[in-house]
Write a protein that holds these residues in place. Structure first.
Motif, PDB file in Angstrom:
ATOM      1  N   ILE A  29      17.962  12.624  32.121  1.00 36.36           N
ATOM      2  CA  ILE A  29      17.309  11.667  32.359  1.00 36.36           C
ATOM      3  C   ILE A  29      18.345  11.488  33.796  1.00 36.36           C
ATOM      4  O   ILE A  29      18.724  10.650  34.859  1.00 36.36           O
ATOM      5  CB  ILE A  29      18.144  10.030  31.170  1.00 36.36           C
ATOM      6  N   ALA A  30      19.517  12.948  33.672  1.00 39.28           N
ATOM      7  CA  ALA A  30      20.226  12.625  34.981  1.00 39.28           C
ATOM      8  C   ALA A  30      20.755  14.351  34.979  1.00 39.28           C
ATOM      9  O   ALA A  30      20.685  15.190  34.070  1.00 39.28           O
ATOM     10  CB  ALA A  30      21.239  11.615  35.168  1.00 39.28           C
ATOM     11  N   ILE A  31      20.426  14.980  36.519  1.00 35.11           N
ATOM     12  CA  ILE A  31      20.667  16.052  37.075  1.00 35.11           C
ATOM     13  C   ILE A  31      21.889  15.659  38.083  1.00 35.11           C
ATOM     14  O   ILE A  31      21.184  15.252  39.533  1.00 35.11           O
ATOM     15  CB  ILE A  31      19.883  17.621  36.989  1.00 35.11           C
ATOM     16  N   GLU A  32      23.184  15.929  37.819  1.00 34.83           N
ATOM     17  CA  GLU A  32      24.438  15.422  39.425  1.00 34.83           C
ATOM     18  C   GLU A  32      25.222  16.937  39.000  1.00 34.83           C
ATOM     19  O   GLU A  32      25.084  17.319  38.317  1.00 34.83           O
ATOM     20  CB  GLU A  32      24.114  13.927  38.937  1.00 34.83           C
ATOM     21  N   LYS A  33      26.097  16.511  40.454  1.00 40.02           N
ATOM     22  CA  LYS A  33      26.872  17.192  40.632  1.00 40.02           C
ATOM     23  C   LYS A  33      28.358  17.031  39.387  1.00 40.02           C
ATOM     24  O   LYS A  33      28.769  18.041  39.453  1.00 40.02           O
ATOM     25  CB  LYS A  33      27.517  17.128  41.497  1.00 40.02           C
ATOM     26  N   SER A  34      28.279  16.090  39.268  1.00 36.84           N
ATOM     27  CA  SER A  34      29.477  15.669  38.302  1.00 36.84           C
ATOM     28  C   SER A  34      29.281  14.158  37.267  1.00 36.84           C
ATOM     29  O   SER A  34      28.181  13.018  38.748  1.00 36.84           O
ATOM     30  CB  SER A  34      30.431  15.125  38.660  1.00 36.84           C
ATOM     31  N   ILE A  35      28.537  13.898  36.609  1.00 38.20           N
ATOM     32  CA  ILE A  35      28.199  12.652  35.595  1.00 38.20           C
ATOM     33  C   ILE A  35      29.172  12.228  34.791  1.00 38.20           C
ATOM     34  O   ILE A  35      29.990  13.456  33.951  1.00 38.20           O
ATOM     35  CB  ILE A  35      27.553  13.391  34.506  1.00 38.20           C
ATOM     36  N   ASN A  36      29.467  11.452  34.717  1.00 37.17           N
ATOM     37  CA  ASN A  36      31.234  10.889  34.197  1.00 37.17           C
ATOM     38  C   ASN A  36      30.338   9.249  33.866  1.00 37.17           C
ATOM     39  O   ASN A  36      30.058   8.300  33.961  1.00 37.17           O
ATOM     40  CB  ASN A  36      32.354   9.364  34.850  1.00 37.17           C
ATOM     41  N   LEU A  37      30.284   9.699  32.172  1.00 37.09           N
ATOM     42  CA  LEU A  37      29.794   8.320  31.418  1.00 37.09           C
ATOM     43  C   LEU A  37      30.528   7.567  30.816  1.00 37.09           C
ATOM     44  O   LEU A  37      32.827   8.228  30.549  1.00 37.09           O
ATOM     45  CB  LEU A  37      29.597   9.269  30.238  1.00 37.09           C
ATOM     46  N   SER A  38      30.728   6.852  30.576  1.00 37.69           N
ATOM     47  CA  SER A  38      31.520   5.461  30.235  1.00 37.69           C
ATOM     48  C   SER A  38      30.593   4.447  29.273  1.00 37.69           C
ATOM     49  O   SER A  38      29.664   4.063  29.715  1.00 37.69           O
ATOM     50  CB  SER A  38      32.429   4.487  30.892  1.00 37.69           C
ATOM     51  N   THR A  39      30.828   5.206  27.527  1.00 35.75           N
ATOM     52  CA  THR A  39      29.715   4.304  26.250  1.00 35.75           C
ATOM     53  C   THR A  39      30.674   4.333  25.439  1.00 35.75           C
ATOM     54  O   THR A  39      31.362   5.411  25.247  1.00 35.75           O
ATOM     55  CB  THR A  39      28.401   4.626  26.605  1.00 35.75           C
ATOM     56  N   SER A  40      29.978   3.930  23.977  1.00 36.00           N
ATOM     57  CA  SER A  40      30.483   3.843  22.906  1.00 36.00           C
ATOM     58  C   SER A  40      29.571   5.030  22.305  1.00 36.00           C
ATOM     59  O   SER A  40      29.862   5.016  21.239  1.00 36.00           O
ATOM     60  CB  SER A  40      31.128   2.417  22.051  1.00 36.00           C
ATOM     61  N   ILE A  41      28.138   4.944  22.734  1.00 40.12           N
ATOM     62  CA  ILE A  41      28.003   6.050  22.820  1.00 40.12           C
ATOM     63  C   ILE A  41      27.941   7.798  22.351  1.00 40.12           C
ATOM     64  O   ILE A  41      28.981   8.035  22.809  1.00 40.12           O
ATOM     65  CB  ILE A  41      25.996   5.365  22.841  1.00 40.12           C
ATOM     66  N   ALA A  42      28.189   7.700  21.274  1.00 44.30           N
ATOM     67  CA  ALA A  42      28.442   8.999  21.029  1.00 44.30           C
ATOM     68  C   ALA A  42      27.311  10.382  21.504  1.00 44.30           C
ATOM     69  O   ALA A  42      26.556  10.313  22.055  1.00 44.30           O
ATOM     70  CB  ALA A  42      27.903  10.085  19.284  1.00 44.30           C
ATOM     71  N   VAL A  43      28.651  11.459  23.119  1.00 43.35           N
ATOM     72  CA  VAL A  43      28.043  12.392  23.555  1.00 43.35           C
ATOM     73  C   VAL A  43      28.534  13.050  23.180  1.00 43.35           C
ATOM     74  O   VAL A  43      29.685  13.933  22.610  1.00 43.35           O
ATOM     75  CB  VAL A  43      28.499  11.393  24.905  1.00 43.35           C
ATOM     76  N   SER A  44      27.329  14.586  23.313  1.00 47.27           N
ATOM     77  CA  SER A  44      28.206  15.222  22.665  1.00 47.27           C
ATOM     78  C   SER A  44      28.104  16.771  23.992  1.00 47.27           C
ATOM     79  O   SER A  44      27.142  16.649  24.617  1.00 47.27           O
ATOM     80  CB  SER A  44      26.530  16.559  21.686  1.00 47.27           C
ATOM     81  N   GLU A  45      29.473  17.146  24.454  1.00 50.79           N
ATOM     82  CA  GLU A  45      29.140  17.778  25.839  1.00 50.79           C
ATOM     83  C   GLU A  45      29.637  19.362  24.805  1.00 50.79           C
ATOM     84  O   GLU A  45      30.203  19.702  24.029  1.00 50.79           O
ATOM     85  CB  GLU A  45      30.824  17.251  25.969  1.00 50.79           C
ATOM     86  N   VAL A  46      29.206  19.695  26.243  1.00 52.71           N
ATOM     87  CA  VAL A  46      28.329  21.388  26.295  1.00 52.71           C
ATOM     88  C   VAL A  46      29.312  22.178  26.980  1.00 52.71           C
ATOM     89  O   VAL A  46      28.524  21.660  28.629  1.00 52.71           O
ATOM     90  CB  VAL A  46      27.386  21.882  26.427  1.00 52.71           C
ATOM     91  N   ALA A  47      29.925  22.366  27.278  1.00 51.09           N
ATOM     92  CA  ALA A  47      30.612  23.804  28.226  1.00 51.09           C
ATOM     93  C   ALA A  47      29.765  24.667  29.191  1.00 51.09           C
ATOM     94  O   ALA A  47      29.653  25.084  27.650  1.00 51.09           O
ATOM     95  CB  ALA A  47      32.495  24.081  28.033  1.00 51.09           C
ATOM     96  N   ALA A  48      29.522  25.140  30.102  1.00 50.18           N
ATOM     97  CA  ALA A  48      28.038  25.881  30.559  1.00 50.18           C
ATOM     98  C   ALA A  48      28.375  26.446  31.812  1.00 50.18           C
ATOM     99  O   ALA A  48      27.359  27.211  32.706  1.00 50.18           O
ATOM    100  CB  ALA A  48      26.843  25.135  30.238  1.00 50.18           C
ATOM    101  N   HIS A  49      30.148  26.704  32.045  1.00 50.53           N
ATOM    102  CA  HIS A  49      30.615  26.826  33.855  1.00 50.53           C
ATOM    103  C   HIS A  49      30.385  28.243  33.346  1.00 50.53           C
ATOM    104  O   HIS A  49      29.760  28.879  34.490  1.00 50.53           O
ATOM    105  CB  HIS A  49      32.123  26.473  33.640  1.00 50.53           C
ATOM    106  N   ASP A  50      30.020  28.821  32.345  1.00 44.22           N
ATOM    107  CA  ASP A  50      30.406  30.558  32.286  1.00 44.22           C
ATOM    108  C   ASP A  50      28.053  30.713  32.221  1.00 44.22           C
ATOM    109  O   ASP A  50      27.361  31.592  31.691  1.00 44.22           O
ATOM    110  CB  ASP A  50      30.281  30.791  31.360  1.00 44.22           C
ATOM    111  N   CYS A  51      27.413  29.805  32.080  1.00 42.38           N
ATOM    112  CA  CYS A  51      25.577  29.935  32.170  1.00 42.38           C
ATOM    113  C   CYS A  51      24.310  29.483  33.497  1.00 42.38           C
ATOM    114  O   CYS A  51      25.507  28.683  33.876  1.00 42.38           O
ATOM    115  CB  CYS A  51      25.335  29.023  30.852  1.00 42.38           C
ATOM    116  N   LEU A  52      24.117  30.483  33.077  1.00 41.52           N
ATOM    117  CA  LEU A  52      22.549  29.742  33.769  1.00 41.52           C
ATOM    118  C   LEU A  52      21.643  29.214  33.759  1.00 41.52           C
ATOM    119  O   LEU A  52      21.672  29.228  31.823  1.00 41.52           O
ATOM    120  CB  LEU A  52      21.758  31.060  34.522  1.00 41.52           C
ATOM    121  N   MET A  53      21.178  28.031  33.645  1.00 45.08           N
ATOM    122  CA  MET A  53      20.424  27.244  33.105  1.00 45.08           C
ATOM    123  C   MET A  53      18.721  27.284  33.798  1.00 45.08           C
ATOM    124  O   MET A  53      18.611  26.712  34.850  1.00 45.08           O
ATOM    125  CB  MET A  53      20.635  25.828  33.190  1.00 45.08           C
ATOM    126  N   ILE A  54      18.364  27.342  33.178  1.00 45.73           N
ATOM    127  CA  ILE A  54      17.093  27.612  33.020  1.00 45.73           C
ATOM    128  C   ILE A  54      15.497  26.457  32.184  1.00 45.73           C
ATOM    129  O   ILE A  54      16.436  26.116  30.988  1.00 45.73           O
ATOM    130  CB  ILE A  54      16.392  28.892  33.500  1.00 45.73           C
TER     131      ILE A  54
END
Length: 394
Positions: A29-54
């Motif tokens: 639903i979004a691809i952005e330089k920086s995404i900041n969320l303020s929500t009561s919905i559960a969010v699973s965060e994955v750190a991928a700074h050392d990865c390529l995404m394809i």
């Protein structure tokens, strides 16, 4: 559940740089330089700074229900499991029959595709096989493409191969015309997947069809074009006229020693020769029988195709043959999806959440999402299919 993947270097397959990617359900639903969320919905965060995404790999030729073997009944190859795909980063497969359309049926092929879908994989099929007249599940090629959701084309029809039916120009024209018309009626591509053998006629019959009819060369999708250097050169000519060509990642040491080029090498060579990057694809030919023939077409060995060969070819293209990452990724994602008419193989807001994380330092496949479900986490497979969890049903 929302999933927020932070800091990956994204190839969509176009290089987008460092991005955050937000997944909701089965969509990005979004691809952005920086995404900041303020929500009561559960969010699973994955750190991928050392990865390529394809994008998840799109494998345009897999014998998902197993293939017929050229060494007798005992050599019929086993069917593919969903784990075989996910371990290779494949999130979309296109199944086909090959030499054997007698003991292997389209009923079984379609049922297998439906089962893979139930296990969380995107799965499609072709009607037909090597042989002409074409065998189908329903009344005709048109019937199968129009009314079977999973059926997107026909193939793999064999040309230039002693194991094929030696189709005439008229027969191949009719096959392509049926597939094209059905595709128009069903909003599908109706691609004709063409198995090209080692015969000296190579792609000649495809040119004859285009010359004698209104069927464009782009209706055909020839595979195994890295079988030998002469066929590769014929493929470059085909691509110069706008046709898409496919290189097979599964191979044998014998074939490589006797003139076959590795898929990654063929891809790099074509790019160096100026072939447009959007006209080149790779496929695994997974779970196919890989008979080894000598110069007299005598069987001298036998192996089985592997889905993992596709990911390995992608990695080899980048690390050994210096293919730019975006062009290598495109050959196993967007390009096969485009020729097959599938809305897959790209990352953008609104796209299906089929994506991979690869470690930057060694290009090891780390994580896989398919339809928004995380099926591999830090190299550990989470989804192995229905029978892997059968004990939980009692």
């Amino acid at each position: 559940m929302l999933t927020l993947i932070r800091g990956a270097t994204v190839y969509a397959p176009t290089h987008l740089g460092t991005q955050d990617v937000l997944i909701a359900g089965d969509k990005i639903i979004a691809i952005e330089k920086s995404i900041n969320l303020s929500t009561s919905i559960a969010v699973s965060e994955v750190a991928a700074h050392d990865c390529l995404m394809i994008p998840g790999l799109v494998d345009s030729l897999v014998h998902i229900s197993g293939g017929g073997g050229e060494a007798g009944f005992a050599s019929r190859t086993p069917e593919m499991g969903v784990a075989d795909a996910f371990l290779a980063g494949i999130t979309t497969v296109v199944g086909a029959l090959g030499t054997d359309d007698i003991s292997r049926s389209h009923c079984d092929l379609v049922a297998k595709a439906k089962g893979l879908q139930q296990d969380g994989l995107n799965a499609f099929v072709h009607t037909g096989s090597y042989h002409v007249p074409v065998r189908t599940l329903g009344q005709s090629i048109r019937h199968d493409i129009m009314f079977i959701n999973e059926c997107i084309g026909v193939g793999e029809v064999a040309i230039a191969d002693h194991r094929g039916s030696q189709p005439s120009v008229h027969e191949l024209t009719r096959i392509a015309a049926e597939a094209r018309t059905a595709g128009l009626l069903a909003n599908k591509r109706g691609t004709v997947s063409v198995h090209v053998g080692a015969g000296k006629s190579r792609l000649a019959i495809l040119y004859e069809v285009a010359k004698s009819s209104d069927i464009p060369l782009s209706q055909f999708y020839p595979t195994h074009m890295n079988r030998n250097s002469d066929l590769l050169m014929a493929g470059i000519e085909f691509a110069s006229l706008g046709g898409v060509i496919d290189f097979t990642a599964s191979t044998t040491a014998y074939d490589l020693a006797h003139g076959e080029l590795a898929a990654a090498e063929a891809l790099a060579y074509c790019l160096q020769k100026g072939v447009a990057p959007n006209l080149l694809t790779l496929s695994s030919d997974g779970h196919a029988s890989l008979p080894i023939y000598d110069e007299h077409n005598q069987l001298v060995g036998f192996e089985v195709g592997s889905e993992m060969a596709l990911f390995n070819a992608l990695k080899q293209a980048i690390t050994e043959f210096n293919v730019p990452v975006a062009e290598a990724v495109r050959a196993v994602t967007q390009n096969p999806a485009d020729i097959l008419g599938l809305a897959k193989g790209q990352l953008y807001a609104g796209a299906d959440a089929d994506l991979l994380l690869l470690r930057k330092d060694d290009f090891v496949l780390s994580d896989v999402w398919c339809r928004g479900n995380r099926v591999m986490q830090q190299t550990q497979l989470l989804q192995r299919g229905f029978f892997a969890g059968i004990g939980r049903l009692s």
